[in-house]
Design a protein around this motif. Sequence first.
Motif, short mmCIF file in Angstrom:
data_model
loop_
_atom_site.label_atom_id
_atom_site.label_comp_id
_atom_site.label_asym_id
_atom_site.label_seq_id
_atom_site.Cartn_x
_atom_site.Cartn_y
_atom_site.Cartn_z
N ASN A 4 -100.84 -35.08 19.89
CA ASN A 4 -99.67 -34.50 20.45
C ASN A 4 -98.48 -36.05 19.88
O ASN A 4 -97.38 -35.21 19.80
N ASP A 5 -98.97 -36.75 20.39
CA ASP A 5 -97.94 -38.13 19.60
C ASP A 5 -97.32 -37.82 18.15
O ASP A 5 -96.43 -38.45 17.77
N TYR A 6 -98.25 -38.05 17.49
CA TYR A 6 -98.49 -37.57 15.91
C TYR A 6 -97.40 -36.42 16.08
O TYR A 6 -96.55 -36.63 14.70
N ASP A 7 -97.87 -35.45 16.20
CA ASP A 7 -97.05 -34.44 16.05
C ASP A 7 -95.90 -34.57 16.57
O ASP A 7 -94.56 -34.00 16.11
N SER A 8 -95.62 -34.59 17.33
CA SER A 8 -94.19 -35.39 18.05
C SER A 8 -93.31 -36.26 17.27
O SER A 8 -92.80 -36.22 16.70
N LEU A 9 -93.86 -37.57 16.53
CA LEU A 9 -93.53 -38.71 15.54
C LEU A 9 -93.47 -38.12 14.64
O LEU A 9 -91.84 -38.09 14.20
N LYS A 10 -93.95 -36.89 13.78
CA LYS A 10 -93.85 -36.14 12.77
C LYS A 10 -92.92 -35.15 12.90
O LYS A 10 -91.92 -35.29 12.22
N MET A 11 -92.67 -34.85 14.12
CA MET A 11 -90.79 -33.65 14.42
C MET A 11 -90.33 -34.62 14.21
O MET A 11 -88.72 -34.55 13.76
N ALA A 12 -89.85 -36.10 15.09
CA ALA A 12 -88.88 -36.77 15.11
C ALA A 12 -88.69 -36.96 13.18
O ALA A 12 -87.39 -37.86 13.69
N LYS A 13 -89.58 -37.73 12.69
CA LYS A 13 -88.58 -37.99 11.63
C LYS A 13 -88.25 -36.34 10.30
O LYS A 13 -87.93 -36.74 10.18
N MET A 14 -89.16 -35.78 11.48
CA MET A 14 -88.57 -34.36 10.41
C MET A 14 -87.28 -34.05 10.94
O MET A 14 -85.98 -34.24 9.67
N ILE A 15 -86.98 -34.46 12.19
CA ILE A 15 -85.24 -34.21 12.15
C ILE A 15 -84.22 -35.48 11.43
O ILE A 15 -83.68 -35.22 11.00
N GLU A 16 -85.05 -36.81 11.77
CA GLU A 16 -84.67 -37.80 11.29
C GLU A 16 -83.69 -37.43 9.50
O GLU A 16 -82.86 -37.95 9.85
N ILE A 17 -84.67 -36.80 8.84
CA ILE A 17 -84.77 -37.31 7.28
C ILE A 17 -83.83 -35.39 7.54
O ILE A 17 -82.74 -35.41 6.88
#
Length: 100
Positions: free
Chosen positions: A55-68
């Motif tokens: 879940n943490d990884y998915d959240s970080l991945k989503m945050a990175k996608m939003i950042e990009i």
Amino acid sequence: MNSNEQALTAFQTRVRQMLLRFQQLKKENDELYTMLEQNEKDIEDLRKKLEQKKNDYDSLKMAKMIEISGGDIEDAKSRLSKLIRDVNKCIAILKEQKTD
């Protein structure tokens, strides 16, 4: 001692040995069940931790996608502004040519 008494004594000895062995095996079995229960608890804890990490990884991945995506939006705005300026320059040049 007659043969019946010897046989009875041997039988009693064997029964005592079997009882001792039974008690040893019972103790070992109890220890193994205790270890098994602890291992099952450990496995369950590890599964929960793994799920949390996913879940943490998915959240970080989503945050990175939003950042990009946010960075891409800024780049897109910048390119669009440049294109608008270029179009305005072209319009200005065409107006000058028309009036001449």
